[in-house]
Design a protein around this motif. Structure first.
Motif, PDB file in Angstrom:
ATOM      1  N   VAL A  65       5.519  -3.894   1.947  1.00 31.55           N
ATOM      2  CA  VAL A  65       4.312  -3.113   2.231  1.00 31.55           C
ATOM      3  C   VAL A  65       4.688  -1.957   3.152  1.00 31.55           C
ATOM      4  O   VAL A  65       5.146  -2.160   4.267  1.00 31.55           O
ATOM      5  CB  VAL A  65       3.224  -3.993   2.886  1.00 31.55           C
ATOM      6  N   ALA A  66       4.496  -0.727   2.658  1.00 31.07           N
ATOM      7  CA  ALA A  66       4.810   0.468   3.437  1.00 31.07           C
ATOM      8  C   ALA A  66       3.549   1.204   3.862  1.00 31.07           C
ATOM      9  O   ALA A  66       3.616   2.139   4.656  1.00 31.07           O
ATOM     10  CB  ALA A  66       5.710   1.401   2.637  1.00 31.07           C
ATOM     11  N   GLY A  67       2.428   0.807   3.313  1.00 32.63           N
ATOM     12  CA  GLY A  67       1.163   1.440   3.646  1.00 32.63           C
ATOM     13  C   GLY A  67       0.017   0.563   3.191  1.00 32.63           C
ATOM     14  O   GLY A  67       0.180  -0.318   2.355  1.00 32.63           O
ATOM     15  N   LEU A  68      -1.143   0.822   3.765  1.00 28.80           N
ATOM     16  CA  LEU A  68      -2.332   0.048   3.423  1.00 28.80           C
ATOM     17  C   LEU A  68      -3.350   0.989   2.787  1.00 28.80           C
ATOM     18  O   LEU A  68      -3.970   1.794   3.485  1.00 28.80           O
ATOM     19  CB  LEU A  68      -2.905  -0.612   4.674  1.00 28.80           C
ATOM     20  N   PRO A  69      -3.520   0.928   1.473  1.00 32.55           N
ATOM     21  CA  PRO A  69      -4.444   1.846   0.811  1.00 32.55           C
ATOM     22  C   PRO A  69      -5.896   1.559   1.194  1.00 32.55           C
ATOM     23  O   PRO A  69      -6.319   0.406   1.248  1.00 32.55           O
ATOM     24  CB  PRO A  69      -4.206   1.590  -0.673  1.00 32.55           C
ATOM     25  N   VAL A  70      -6.634   2.614   1.475  1.00 34.73           N
ATOM     26  CA  VAL A  70      -8.047   2.493   1.797  1.00 34.73           C
ATOM     27  C   VAL A  70      -8.845   2.368   0.505  1.00 34.73           C
ATOM     28  O   VAL A  70      -9.839   1.658   0.432  1.00 34.73           O
ATOM     29  CB  VAL A  70      -8.521   3.728   2.603  1.00 34.73           C
ATOM     30  N   ARG A  71      -8.371   3.052  -0.536  1.00 35.69           N
ATOM     31  CA  ARG A  71      -9.023   3.002  -1.842  1.00 35.69           C
ATOM     32  C   ARG A  71      -7.941   3.138  -2.905  1.00 35.69           C
ATOM     33  O   ARG A  71      -6.813   3.504  -2.610  1.00 35.69           O
ATOM     34  CB  ARG A  71     -10.049   4.122  -1.981  1.00 35.69           C
ATOM     35  N   ARG A  72      -8.320   2.889  -4.136  1.00 32.05           N
ATOM     36  CA  ARG A  72      -7.374   3.014  -5.249  1.00 32.05           C
ATOM     37  C   ARG A  72      -7.258   4.490  -5.598  1.00 32.05           C
ATOM     38  O   ARG A  72      -8.245   5.160  -5.863  1.00 32.05           O
ATOM     39  CB  ARG A  72      -7.882   2.211  -6.441  1.00 32.05           C
ATOM     40  N   GLY A  73      -6.036   4.975  -5.605  1.00 34.15           N
ATOM     41  CA  GLY A  73      -5.808   6.385  -5.904  1.00 34.15           C
ATOM     42  C   GLY A  73      -4.893   6.553  -7.097  1.00 34.15           C
ATOM     43  O   GLY A  73      -4.732   5.655  -7.917  1.00 34.15           O
ATOM     44  N   SER A  74      -4.283   7.711  -7.163  1.00 33.62           N
ATOM     45  CA  SER A  74      -3.375   8.013  -8.271  1.00 33.62           C
ATOM     46  C   SER A  74      -2.094   7.193  -8.132  1.00 33.62           C
ATOM     47  O   SER A  74      -1.813   6.614  -7.089  1.00 33.62           O
ATOM     48  CB  SER A  74      -3.038   9.499  -8.276  1.00 33.62           C
ATOM     49  N   ALA A  75      -1.306   7.168  -9.189  1.00 34.97           N
ATOM     50  CA  ALA A  75      -0.049   6.428  -9.171  1.00 34.97           C
ATOM     51  C   ALA A  75       0.907   7.011  -8.136  1.00 34.97           C
ATOM     52  O   ALA A  75       1.650   6.275  -7.475  1.00 34.97           O
ATOM     53  CB  ALA A  75       0.584   6.435 -10.554  1.00 34.97           C
ATOM     54  N   VAL A  76       0.898   8.334  -7.978  1.00 34.13           N
ATOM     55  CA  VAL A  76       1.761   8.985  -6.988  1.00 34.13           C
ATOM     56  C   VAL A  76       1.353   8.563  -5.585  1.00 34.13           C
ATOM     57  O   VAL A  76       2.194   8.253  -4.735  1.00 34.13           O
ATOM     58  CB  VAL A  76       1.685  10.520  -7.155  1.00 34.13           C
ATOM     59  N   GLU A  77       0.054   8.517  -5.343  1.00 30.69           N
ATOM     60  CA  GLU A  77      -0.453   8.107  -4.034  1.00 30.69           C
ATOM     61  C   GLU A  77      -0.184   6.618  -3.792  1.00 30.69           C
ATOM     62  O   GLU A  77       0.173   6.207  -2.688  1.00 30.69           O
ATOM     63  CB  GLU A  77      -1.954   8.384  -3.976  1.00 30.69           C
ATOM     64  N   ALA A  78      -0.327   5.808  -4.829  1.00 21.37           N
ATOM     65  CA  ALA A  78      -0.105   4.361  -4.699  1.00 21.37           C
ATOM     66  C   ALA A  78       1.358   4.058  -4.398  1.00 21.37           C
ATOM     67  O   ALA A  78       1.666   3.118  -3.663  1.00 21.37           O
ATOM     68  CB  ALA A  78      -0.537   3.651  -5.974  1.00 21.37           C
ATOM     69  N   ALA A  79       2.282   4.838  -4.956  1.00 18.98           N
ATOM     70  CA  ALA A  79       3.712   4.603  -4.743  1.00 18.98           C
ATOM     71  C   ALA A  79       4.114   4.791  -3.287  1.00 18.98           C
ATOM     72  O   ALA A  79       5.161   4.287  -2.865  1.00 18.98           O
ATOM     73  CB  ALA A  79       4.531   5.528  -5.637  1.00 18.98           C
TER      74      ALA A  79
END
Length: 125
Positions: A65-79
């Motif tokens: 885990v390198a980050g905690l997404p606040v919402r589901r975004g694009s694949a680039v953002e998710a990576a």
């Protein structure tokens, strides 16, 4: 949700490992998600630096885990929210030559069968 942790099912969904949130929850319930070596329930918290192992489609993938997404975004953002630690698959083993018969040639004869067996490495006993 933008604190120091996130639910593991939300993280799996947010980094696009599952198409829907309910699918991510089902994967957790089935026991296919492990956090730091322990089977994770859907509501378990995931923090930065945790190791998450997810078994999807018959393959186990390992992520940090390198980050905690606040919402589901694009694949680039998710990576940006994970590091893939999955080892590369072993090299494919070349299979011996295969026997190709012409379409409509009928069933192989006894002689053809012996040749096929010899080619495949199955000598007659």
């Amino acid at each position: 949700m933008a604190g120091d942790s996130v639910r593991v099912d939300t993280w799996v969904w947010g980094v696009r490992l599952a198409k829907t949130r309910s699918q991510a929850t089902a994967v957790c319930r089935a026991g296919h998600v492990r956090v730091n070596g322990a089977t994770a329930k859907a509501a378990q918290a995931v923090r930065l630096g945790d190791e998450v192992r997810v078994r999807l489609h018959g393959f186990e993938r390992i992520y940090r885990v390198a980050g905690l997404p606040v919402r589901r975004g694009s694949a680039v953002e998710a990576a940006k929210h994970f590091e893939d630690l999955t080892p590369p698959p072993p090299p494919r083993v070349e299979r011996p030559a295969t026997v190709v018969r012409d379409p409509g040639a009928g069933r192989p004869t006894k002689r053809d069968r012996r040749d096929i067996d010899r080619l495949r490495g199955r000598e007659s006993e």
